[in-house]
Design an enzyme around this catalytic site. Structure first.
Site: not given
Ligand SMILES: NC(=O)C1=CN([C@@H]2O[C@H](COP(=O)(O)OP(=O)(O)OC[C@H]3O[C@@H](n4cnc5c(N)ncnc54)[C@H](OP(=O)(O)O)[C@@H]3O)[C@@H](O)[C@H]2O)C=CC1
Ligand SMILES: CC[C@](O)(C(C)=O)C(=O)O
Ligand SMILES: [Mg+2]
Ligand SMILES: [Mg+2]
Length: 337
Positions: A28-29, A52, A84, A109, A192, A228, A232
């Site tokens: 996602s990020q 991966s 995380d 994060h 957060d 509802e 909405e």
């Molecule tokens: N989701 C969000 O919108 C937000 C997230 N954050 C923070 O951002 C960080 C990432 O979260 P998020 O984007 O949700 O993570 P995701 O779960 O979406 O991302 C997972 C990614 O990491 C890869 N991955 C898994 N294991 C490993 C590894 N051992 N080595 C390298 N890559 C690996 C996955 O690969 P594969 O496809 O092979 O599984 C995938 O590409 C966290 O710290 C989160 O708290 C902060 C703000 C908002």
């Molecule tokens: C609200 C969830 C979040 O903190 C974010 C999108 O900001 C997360 O960890 O995904």
């Molecule tokens: Mg957040």
């Molecule tokens: Mg968060």
């Protein structure tokens, strides 16, 4: 207490453009940061394990993909955007051996730093650029010329330039278009976690599901209950987002506003506030972090069970059917925005 908020004019994009950035993880990020940094003229490499499932997605976007260790070895700035619970293992195996004086370790994060799961050496910068929004919208807003606000923080400033570099990175993903607030790893982590548990994800999802259950158990049509209580909600929250609670109250009927003012505090009452305080306490004293790390190490039995229960909730079936009739609503999440 006043905070410092930084905008585009306060950040020098040239600082991050002069570095090689490794984005570890392409979820996602990760995809949002990598693609937007690349579009902002930054030299980006992705770190993902061999095999991966994210590798083809990153490669399709023309990004260079290496293993996390190779990417960390090449980069000046290493941004960890893997889950995380995986970060401390990735750090120990792939990043720590490739860190050295002059490098910067970035987080999206503060979980692993706040709870002492990662302890970087003193000679590297440790900073955070944490968007206050889901990654797919971070990317979508960047592409649309907008931005999601960020929190920036510096845990270690070995170079003396860690804050300027974090702001530059935030500018590269569109964060300073909306505003980057300077905070600490502790404040970001605790607020957060509290926000996602009590309000944004946990609180909102439970509110919607419970409202839907009350209406359908009383014999009302699930479709009516869905519109509802879920559909909405977005339209009401859009008004809050644009002009605060006051603008929402201006737009709804007097009848709705009277119901809001008189009944809202009965739903979210003193007991709910007390529970929110307990949840915050568990975050502050580390209980939540210990529980989550143990749950992950045990193979996530509760997580998987609760996830399946949520997916099987009747609101999902009703929603899927209704959203299927509204092509503009069911906008698929993509890795390209
Ligand atoms: N989701 C969000 O919108 C937000 C997230 N954050 C923070 O951002 C960080 C990432 O979260 P998020 O984007 O949700 O993570 P995701 O779960 O979406 O991302 C997972 C990614 O990491 C890869 N991955 C898994 N294991 C490993 C590894 N051992 N080595 C390298 N890559 C690996 C996955 O690969 P594969 O496809 O092979 O599984 C995938 O590409 C966290 O710290 C989160 O708290 C902060 C703000 C908002
Ligand atoms: C609200 C969830 C979040 O903190 C974010 C999108 O900001 C997360 O960890 O995904
Ligand atoms: Mg957040
Ligand atoms: Mg968060």
């Amino acid at each position: 207490m006043s905070v410092e908020v930084y905008y585009d004019d306060d950040a020098d994009l040239g600082l991050i453009q002069a570095k090689k950035v490794a984005v570890i993880g392409y979820g996602s990020q990760g995809h949002a940061h990598a693609l937007s940094l690349r579009d902002s003229g930054v030299d980006v490499v992705i770190g993902l394990p061999e095999g991966s499932k994210s590798r083809p997605k990153a490669e399709e976007q023309g990004l260079r993909v290496l293993t996390p260790a190779e990417a960390a070895a090449e980069a000046d700035v290493i941004m960890i955007l893997a889950p995380d619970t995986a970060q401390r293992h990735i750090y120990a195996e792939s990043i720590a051996p490739n860190l050295g004086a002059g490098k910067a370790l970035f987080f999206g994060h503060g979980f692993n730093i706040r709870y002492g799961l990662i302890k970087p050496p003193a000679d590297v910068d440790v900073a955070m650029v944490a968007p206050k929004g889901p990654g797919h919208l971070v990317r979508r807003q960047y592409v649309d010329g907008k931005g999601v606000p960020c929190l920036v923080a510096v845990e270690q400033d070995a170079s003396g330039g860690a804050l300027a570099l974090a702001l530059s990175y935030a500018k590269g993903i569109g964060g300073t278009r909306a505003g980057a607030i300077k905070t600490t790893f502790t404040e970001e982590t605790e607020t957060d976690l509290f926000g996602e548990q009590a309000v944004l994800c946990g609180g909102a999802a439970a509110l919607v599901q419970t409202g839907f259950e009350v209406l359908t158990e009383a014999g009302y049509a699930p479709e009516v209950a869905y519109f509802e209580c879920l559909h909405e909600l977005k339209l009401i929250v859009d008004l809050m987002y644009e002009g605060g609670i006051a603008r929402m109250r201006y737009s709804v009927s007097d009848t709705a506003e009277y119901g809001d003012l008189s009944r809202g505090p009965r739903v979210i009452d003193g007991r709910v506030k007390e529970e929110m305080r307990k949840i915050l306490g568990e975050i502050q004293n580390g209980e939540f972090a210990r529980e989550w790390v143990a749950e992950d190490e045990a193979g996530r039995p509760n997580f998987s069970k609760w996830q399946a229960e949520g997916a099987a909730h009747p609101i999902e079936e009703t929603g899927a059917k209704l959203r299927g009739m509204m092509s503009w609503v069911d906008r698929p999440i993509t890795e390209t925005a």
